[in-house]
Write a protein that holds these residues in place. Structure first.
Motif, PDB file in Angstrom:
ATOM      1  N   THR A 235       0.855  -1.182   0.000  1.00  0.00           N
ATOM      2  CA  THR A 235       0.000   0.000   0.000  1.00  0.00           C
ATOM      3  C   THR A 235       0.888   1.228   0.000  1.00  0.00           C
ATOM      4  O   THR A 235       1.883   1.284   0.730  1.00  0.00           O
ATOM      5  CB  THR A 235      -0.918   0.013   1.232  1.00  0.00           C
ATOM      6  OG1 THR A 235      -1.697  -1.199   1.239  1.00  0.00           O
ATOM      7  CG2 THR A 235      -1.868   1.201   1.208  1.00  0.00           C
TER       8      THR A 235
ATOM      9  N   GLU B  62      -4.548  10.115  -0.148  1.00  0.00           N
ATOM     10  CA  GLU B  62      -5.115   8.967  -0.852  1.00  0.00           C
ATOM     11  C   GLU B  62      -4.199   7.774  -0.609  1.00  0.00           C
ATOM     12  O   GLU B  62      -3.014   7.932  -0.352  1.00  0.00           O
ATOM     13  CB  GLU B  62      -5.192   9.190  -2.373  1.00  0.00           C
ATOM     14  CG  GLU B  62      -6.189  10.225  -2.815  1.00  0.00           C
ATOM     15  CD  GLU B  62      -5.599  11.625  -2.898  1.00  0.00           C
ATOM     16  OE1 GLU B  62      -6.368  12.589  -2.955  1.00  0.00           O
ATOM     17  OE2 GLU B  62      -4.358  11.762  -2.890  1.00  0.00           O
TER      18      GLU B  62
ATOM     19  N   ILE C 283      -3.234   3.766  -2.322  1.00  0.00           N
ATOM     20  CA  ILE C 283      -3.408   2.812  -3.414  1.00  0.00           C
ATOM     21  C   ILE C 283      -2.803   1.495  -2.963  1.00  0.00           C
ATOM     22  O   ILE C 283      -1.661   1.439  -2.523  1.00  0.00           O
ATOM     23  CB  ILE C 283      -2.794   3.306  -4.751  1.00  0.00           C
ATOM     24  CG1 ILE C 283      -3.051   2.278  -5.863  1.00  0.00           C
ATOM     25  CG2 ILE C 283      -1.310   3.651  -4.601  1.00  0.00           C
ATOM     26  CD1 ILE C 283      -2.789   2.802  -7.269  1.00  0.00           C
TER      27      ILE C 283
ATOM     28  N   GLY D 209      -4.424  -1.115  -8.996  1.00  0.00           N
ATOM     29  CA  GLY D 209      -4.411  -0.581  -7.636  1.00  0.00           C
ATOM     30  C   GLY D 209      -5.799  -0.141  -7.209  1.00  0.00           C
ATOM     31  O   GLY D 209      -6.546   0.455  -7.993  1.00  0.00           O
ATOM     32  N   THR D 210      -6.147  -0.455  -5.965  1.00  0.00           N
ATOM     33  CA  THR D 210      -7.400  -0.012  -5.368  1.00  0.00           C
ATOM     34  C   THR D 210      -7.129   1.305  -4.659  1.00  0.00           C
ATOM     35  O   THR D 210      -6.206   1.403  -3.847  1.00  0.00           O
ATOM     36  CB  THR D 210      -7.924  -1.066  -4.373  1.00  0.00           C
ATOM     37  OG1 THR D 210      -8.114  -2.293  -5.081  1.00  0.00           O
ATOM     38  CG2 THR D 210      -9.238  -0.616  -3.748  1.00  0.00           C
ATOM     39  N   VAL D 211      -7.943   2.331  -4.966  1.00  0.00           N
ATOM     40  CA  VAL D 211      -7.700   3.695  -4.493  1.00  0.00           C
ATOM     41  C   VAL D 211      -8.835   4.166  -3.597  1.00  0.00           C
ATOM     42  O   VAL D 211     -10.010   3.908  -3.858  1.00  0.00           O
ATOM     43  CB  VAL D 211      -7.584   4.658  -5.700  1.00  0.00           C
ATOM     44  CG1 VAL D 211      -7.407   6.099  -5.245  1.00  0.00           C
ATOM     45  CG2 VAL D 211      -6.448   4.231  -6.617  1.00  0.00           C
TER      46      VAL D 211
ATOM     47  N   TRP E 164     -13.500   1.931  -0.407  1.00  0.00           N
ATOM     48  CA  TRP E 164     -12.635   2.262  -1.558  1.00  0.00           C
ATOM     49  C   TRP E 164     -13.433   2.973  -2.651  1.00  0.00           C
ATOM     50  O   TRP E 164     -14.652   2.845  -2.718  1.00  0.00           O
ATOM     51  CB  TRP E 164     -11.939   1.014  -2.093  1.00  0.00           C
ATOM     52  CG  TRP E 164     -12.872  -0.046  -2.634  1.00  0.00           C
ATOM     53  CD1 TRP E 164     -13.530  -0.997  -1.906  1.00  0.00           C
ATOM     54  CD2 TRP E 164     -13.250  -0.254  -3.996  1.00  0.00           C
ATOM     55  NE1 TRP E 164     -14.299  -1.785  -2.742  1.00  0.00           N
ATOM     56  CE2 TRP E 164     -14.145  -1.356  -4.022  1.00  0.00           C
ATOM     57  CE3 TRP E 164     -12.927   0.368  -5.200  1.00  0.00           C
ATOM     58  CZ2 TRP E 164     -14.711  -1.838  -5.194  1.00  0.00           C
ATOM     59  CZ3 TRP E 164     -13.495  -0.107  -6.370  1.00  0.00           C
ATOM     60  CH2 TRP E 164     -14.380  -1.202  -6.362  1.00  0.00           C
TER      61      TRP E 164
ATOM     62  N   LYS F  46     -10.675   1.368  -8.890  1.00  0.00           N
ATOM     63  CA  LYS F  46      -9.498   0.558  -9.198  1.00  0.00           C
ATOM     64  C   LYS F  46      -8.904   1.100 -10.493  1.00  0.00           C
ATOM     65  O   LYS F  46      -9.645   1.376 -11.447  1.00  0.00           O
ATOM     66  CB  LYS F  46      -9.866  -0.919  -9.343  1.00  0.00           C
ATOM     67  CG  LYS F  46     -10.357  -1.499  -8.026  1.00  0.00           C
ATOM     68  CD  LYS F  46     -10.576  -2.984  -8.091  1.00  0.00           C
ATOM     69  CE  LYS F  46     -11.133  -3.436  -6.733  1.00  0.00           C
ATOM     70  NZ  LYS F  46     -10.744  -4.773  -6.378  1.00  0.00           N
TER      71      LYS F  46
END
Length: 122
Positions: free
Chosen positions: A3, A10, A12, A19-21, A95, A98
């Protein structure tokens, strides 16, 4: 999954080339009660540091910036109907999107968890 964090709060979480943001726990605390979330369209190209989404709270509206450049490949469709999820679980169920990373080298410019915690005094 590593991460990474931005100075704009933010995160990611990277898995493979995606990447999950979302926004950090610290960011949601500063915002207060989240009442509205605007997500990008799937397929949208985003640039590192560019506006990717909007989050509004009872205190303020804030942009959510893309931590990396790439293409939005998924959004959290549950958020617009349940924006409080951002407060309840910002780095989990809250989240935003992505992103398929265009250049993994951009991650080198982001902070790891220890550096981010030092930034926010955690």
């Amino acid at each position: 999954m590593p991460t990474y964090y931005t100075k704009d709060h933010e995160y990611i979480r990277v898995e493979g080339d995606t990447g999950t943001v979302g926004i950090t726990h610290y960011a949601q605390e500063q915002l207060g009660d989240v009442v509205f979330v605007e997500l990008p369209e799937i397929g949208r190209a985003v640039k590192q540091g560019g506006e990717a989404a909007v989050v509004e709270s009872v205190k303020a509206a804030s942009e959510v910036y893309a931590p990396v450049s790439g293409e939005v490949v998924a959004v959290n469709a549950a958020l617009p109907d349940a924006p409080a999820t951002v407060n309840e679980d910002p780095e989990g169920a809250g989240w935003f999107m992505k992103i398929r990373l265009a250049d993994t080298g951009e991650l080198a410019g982001l902070m790891d968890e220890a550096a981010y915690k030092a930034l926010v005094g955690a």
